[in-house]
Each structure stands twice: as C-alpha cells, then as structure tokens.
Design an enzyme around this catalytic site. Structure first.
Site, PDB file in Angstrom:
ATOM      1  N   MET A  55       0.837  -1.202   0.000  1.00 52.43           N
ATOM      2  CA  MET A  55       0.000   0.000   0.000  1.00 52.43           C
ATOM      3  C   MET A  55       0.873   1.254   0.000  1.00 52.43           C
ATOM      4  O   MET A  55       0.381   2.359   0.253  1.00 52.43           O
ATOM      5  CB  MET A  55      -0.935  -0.003   1.202  1.00 52.43           C
ATOM      6  CG  MET A  55      -1.912  -1.176   1.155  1.00 52.43           C
ATOM      7  SD  MET A  55      -3.429  -0.865   2.040  1.00 52.43           S
ATOM      8  CE  MET A  55      -2.831  -0.615   3.675  1.00 52.43           C
ATOM      9  N   TYR A  94       4.073   3.967   0.884  1.00 48.13           N
ATOM     10  CA  TYR A  94       4.762   4.593   2.012  1.00 48.13           C
ATOM     11  C   TYR A  94       5.795   3.591   2.533  1.00 48.13           C
ATOM     12  O   TYR A  94       5.799   3.189   3.699  1.00 48.13           O
ATOM     13  CB  TYR A  94       3.806   5.050   3.114  1.00 48.13           C
ATOM     14  CG  TYR A  94       4.350   6.301   3.777  1.00 48.13           C
ATOM     15  CD1 TYR A  94       4.289   7.526   3.121  1.00 48.13           C
ATOM     16  CD2 TYR A  94       4.990   6.245   5.014  1.00 48.13           C
ATOM     17  CE1 TYR A  94       4.844   8.665   3.681  1.00 48.13           C
ATOM     18  CE2 TYR A  94       5.540   7.383   5.578  1.00 48.13           C
ATOM     19  CZ  TYR A  94       5.454   8.581   4.910  1.00 48.13           C
ATOM     20  OH  TYR A  94       6.009   9.709   5.455  1.00 48.13           O
ATOM     21  N   LEU A  95       6.662   3.207   1.615  1.00 46.10           N
ATOM     22  CA  LEU A  95       7.541   2.049   1.836  1.00 46.10           C
ATOM     23  C   LEU A  95       8.595   2.307   2.904  1.00 46.10           C
ATOM     24  O   LEU A  95       9.064   3.432   3.068  1.00 46.10           O
ATOM     25  CB  LEU A  95       8.224   1.679   0.508  1.00 46.10           C
ATOM     26  CG  LEU A  95       7.277   1.398  -0.663  1.00 46.10           C
ATOM     27  CD1 LEU A  95       8.077   1.014  -1.904  1.00 46.10           C
ATOM     28  CD2 LEU A  95       6.266   0.312  -0.327  1.00 46.10           C
ATOM     29  N   HIS A 112       9.161  -3.375   3.649  1.00 47.05           N
ATOM     30  CA  HIS A 112       8.814  -3.566   2.233  1.00 47.05           C
ATOM     31  C   HIS A 112      10.079  -3.824   1.403  1.00 47.05           C
ATOM     32  O   HIS A 112      10.107  -4.687   0.530  1.00 47.05           O
ATOM     33  CB  HIS A 112       8.137  -2.319   1.658  1.00 47.05           C
ATOM     34  CG  HIS A 112       6.867  -1.916   2.338  1.00 47.05           C
ATOM     35  ND1 HIS A 112       6.773  -0.798   3.121  1.00 47.05           N
ATOM     36  CD2 HIS A 112       5.622  -2.472   2.332  1.00 47.05           C
ATOM     37  CE1 HIS A 112       5.530  -0.666   3.564  1.00 47.05           C
ATOM     38  NE2 HIS A 112       4.808  -1.671   3.120  1.00 47.05           N
ATOM     39  N   GLN A 136     -10.378  -2.719   1.669  1.00 51.35           N
ATOM     40  CA  GLN A 136      -9.957  -3.438   2.883  1.00 51.35           C
ATOM     41  C   GLN A 136     -10.007  -2.575   4.134  1.00 51.35           C
ATOM     42  O   GLN A 136      -9.596  -3.008   5.205  1.00 51.35           O
ATOM     43  CB  GLN A 136      -8.569  -4.060   2.686  1.00 51.35           C
ATOM     44  CG  GLN A 136      -7.427  -3.076   2.596  1.00 51.35           C
ATOM     45  CD  GLN A 136      -6.140  -3.749   2.156  1.00 51.35           C
ATOM     46  OE1 GLN A 136      -6.039  -4.267   1.048  1.00 51.35           O
ATOM     47  NE2 GLN A 136      -5.146  -3.770   3.033  1.00 51.35           N
ATOM     48  N   SER A 193       3.981   1.323   8.122  1.00 51.62           N
ATOM     49  CA  SER A 193       3.638   2.667   7.609  1.00 51.62           C
ATOM     50  C   SER A 193       2.818   3.412   8.655  1.00 51.62           C
ATOM     51  O   SER A 193       2.843   4.633   8.736  1.00 51.62           O
ATOM     52  CB  SER A 193       2.840   2.546   6.312  1.00 51.62           C
ATOM     53  OG  SER A 193       3.487   1.668   5.419  1.00 51.62           O
TER      54      SER A 193
HETATM   55  P1  AMP Z   1       1.444  -2.952   3.439  1.00 53.73           P
HETATM   56  O1  AMP Z   1       1.999  -1.894   2.566  1.00 53.73           O
HETATM   57  O2  AMP Z   1       1.393  -2.583   4.878  1.00 53.73           O
HETATM   58  O3  AMP Z   1       0.164  -3.544   2.900  1.00 53.73           O
HETATM   59  O4  AMP Z   1       2.493  -4.152   3.392  1.00 53.73           O
HETATM   60  C1  AMP Z   1       2.904  -4.722   2.183  1.00 53.73           C
HETATM   61  C2  AMP Z   1       3.693  -5.972   2.475  1.00 53.73           C
HETATM   62  O5  AMP Z   1       4.841  -5.642   3.261  1.00 53.73           O
HETATM   63  C3  AMP Z   1       2.904  -7.000   3.290  1.00 53.73           C
HETATM   64  O6  AMP Z   1       3.172  -8.301   2.789  1.00 53.73           O
HETATM   65  C4  AMP Z   1       3.433  -6.811   4.682  1.00 53.73           C
HETATM   66  O7  AMP Z   1       3.339  -7.968   5.493  1.00 53.73           O
HETATM   67  C5  AMP Z   1       4.889  -6.473   4.403  1.00 53.73           C
HETATM   68  N1  AMP Z   1       5.469  -5.759   5.547  1.00 53.73           N
HETATM   69  C6  AMP Z   1       4.985  -4.645   6.154  1.00 53.73           C
HETATM   70  N2  AMP Z   1       5.745  -4.319   7.224  1.00 53.73           N
HETATM   71  C7  AMP Z   1       6.725  -5.262   7.292  1.00 53.73           C
HETATM   72  C8  AMP Z   1       7.816  -5.486   8.189  1.00 53.73           C
HETATM   73  N3  AMP Z   1       8.054  -4.686   9.220  1.00 53.73           N
HETATM   74  N4  AMP Z   1       8.619  -6.548   7.952  1.00 53.73           N
HETATM   75  C9  AMP Z   1       8.386  -7.378   6.904  1.00 53.73           C
HETATM   76  N5  AMP Z   1       7.372  -7.214   6.026  1.00 53.73           N
HETATM   77  C10 AMP Z   1       6.554  -6.184   6.214  1.00 53.73           C
END
Ligand code: AMP
Length: 279
Positions: free
Chosen positions: A30, A32-33, A37, A61, A186
């Site tokens: 989503m 804001y990496l 990520h 979601q 994020s």
């Molecule tokens: P999001 O942008 O929050 O939807 O996350 C995208 C992907 O990055 C998802 O598969 C998350 O589980 C993974 N992710 C988010 N934060 C972390 C983290 N701290 N460590 C590992 N993977 C992460």
C-alpha cells in the site's frame, strides 16, 4: 524502472518478459515504503529476473471508521526506494482502474478471516483477497512476497492460492524491526513521540511470552497472561487481542504442542498496531 497506471500496460510489459523466458516476482504493497517492504523487494529481486511492485491503498480493505483517508502516501519516495532495490515496474493504479463503476465480484473465505484481526476488522480480509486476486491476475507472477508482520494475511493468501489453484509461489518473509524492537509499519508515522516510546511494549511483551515458551511453558493461558500483564503496565496501550493459535486454522490452542502463532493487536493512543512471532 517504469511507473504504470493501467493493468493493460503491466500485462504488455510482463508478456514481453515472458516471451524472453524471464521469471517474474511480485510484491503487493500500500506504499509509504520502509525497510520492511524493501526487504521483500530485495528478496524478490534476488530470486526473479524481473520484479513488479504494486502501490495501491485499497479502499475495499478499510472499514468505515478506519484510516483510508489519512493513510500516508508518497509515490515519489516509494519510487526511489523501489528503484534502489532493483524493481523493474511499479504498478500504481487509481481506484477507478481497479474498481470500475459496475464492480461487483468479490473473493471471500470462510473461517480464517473471522479470526484474530477479523474480529475487529470484519470486512478487511474480503478486501485483501479481492485485491490480491485482481493483482495476481494482472501481473501473473511466478512468485509473490508477503511479510510475516501480517501473519494472518500471509496464512489467508496461502490458503486462497492453494484452494483456488493459483499457479503462484507464495513466499513469506521475516519481520523487519526498528532498533528498539518495534515492527516497522507505515502506520508508525501516526505515533507522536510519547506514543512511539510506548509502542515498544508490543515487541517487549512478545519477548516475555517467547522466553517463557523457550523455557518449556506449555500453557497458552499462562503465556497470554504474562504478555497481558506487560502490556497493561503501559498507560497508553489498550489491548485489542492477544491470541495463541495453530498455524493452519488459526484456532486458539490451550496446550502448546504444535507450531503456533502468538499474535497481538494493541491500540497505542488511536493507532492500532500488530505484532507476532511463530514458534
Ligand atoms: P502494506 O503496505 O502494509 O500492505 O504491506 C505490504 C507488504 O509488506 C505485506 O506483505 C506486509 O506484510 C509487508 N510488511 C509490512 N511491514 C513489514 C515489516 N516490518 N517486515 C516485513 N514485512 C513487512
């Protein structure tokens, strides 16, 4: 690296790669990496010839009173991180590209989405399964990378891929943390300085649970109450759930005699944070 807005463009690019026999990795996000990520993208780059990262804040979601509008967004910064990590294409669709006017098809699942986070986020995983299915059909990757940070999501995606015969390998990746133990997210940007300090209670309390288990404690109740006690010491923290569940069905266990997921969700002020470990 290219940034594209339409499914049509992604398909054309991936088709050209396929003609050359190149393998394709995919990391849905989503945006804001952060380094969490980034670790997924770097793993994907190592294991595939080309990598697609999607950046899409998926309205489906988010519940009505959740943070869809305030969710942080910065595609310029995301592009820099993706480019450095070796990504080939960012798919950054508008909402109208993903959900047309007459959109009415959904992917849902029994049981797993109702557990853990599903209790306070009842529509969340229907939105996740639907958007991930769409993204899988658009990108058609060989491998897709998900973080264990969202352990329930990872379990649900693995089940969906197996149940519905997607020809995609789902790769789980370890949680990346800040130096003090807080899992990167994020949503950590919502925390003020005082809340940021308080948020360490999530990983700290899990550590206590983990060390009890390492020392042979088998009672889920005792581990949960130790974790709870530690969180309750923190004034800004309010527990949403603390659960110990089996890895396949995400059903609470009483005795720890199989691989389990210890998962927590805690409000720090208004921000809901999650963390977990598998043992
Ligand atoms: P999001 O942008 O929050 O939807 O996350 C995208 C992907 O990055 C998802 O598969 C998350 O589980 C993974 N992710 C988010 N934060 C972390 C983290 N701290 N460590 C590992 N993977 C992460």
């Amino acid at each position: 690296m290219k940034i594209v807005k339409t499914a049509y463009e992604v398909r054309n690019i991936v088709n050209e790669w396929r003609k050359k026999g190149l393998s394709v990795g995919f990391v849905p996000t989503m945006g804001y990496l952060h380094e969490g990520h980034q670790s997924l993208i770097e793993k994907a780059v190592k294991e595939n010839d080309r990598v697609v990262v999607s950046v899409f804040v998926n309205p489906m979601q988010f519940g009505e009173n959740e943070d869809f509008d305030s969710y942080p967004r910065d595609i310029d910064r995301d592009s820099e991180i993706c480019e450095k990590a070796g990504c080939s294409v960012i798919f950054n669709p508008d909402i109208s590209e993903m959900y047309g006017e007459y959109f009415s098809s959904f992917v849902n699942m029994n049981t797993l989405p109702q557990r853990l986070c599903g209790k306070s986020r009842p529509i969340h995983f229907k939105g996740v399964c639907t958007v991930v299915t769409k993204l899988f059909n658009i990108v058609c990757p060989d491998r897709a990378y998900f973080g264990q940070k969202d352990a329930q999501q990872l379990a649900i995606i693995k089940r969906m891929v197996s149940d519905l015969n997607f020809n995609i390998n789902i790769i789980g990746c370890p949680i990346v943390r800040e130096e003090d133990g807080l899992a990167k997210s994020s949503r950590n940007t919502y925390l003020n300085a005082e809340e940021r300090k308080a948020a360490v209670v999530l990983s700290r309390s899990l550590k206590i649970g983990k060390s009890l288990m390492e020392n042979g404690e088998k009672s889920a109740e005792k581990i949960i109450s130790a974790v709870k006690e530690e969180i309750n010491k923190e004034k800004l923290a309010k527990i949403d759930y603390i659960e110990i569940v089996d890895m396949n069905r995400l059903q609470p266990v009483n005795e720890i005699n199989c691989q389990v997921l210890v998962a927590i969700a805690v409000y720090i002020g208004k921000t809901r944070l999650i963390d977990n470990f598998i043992m």
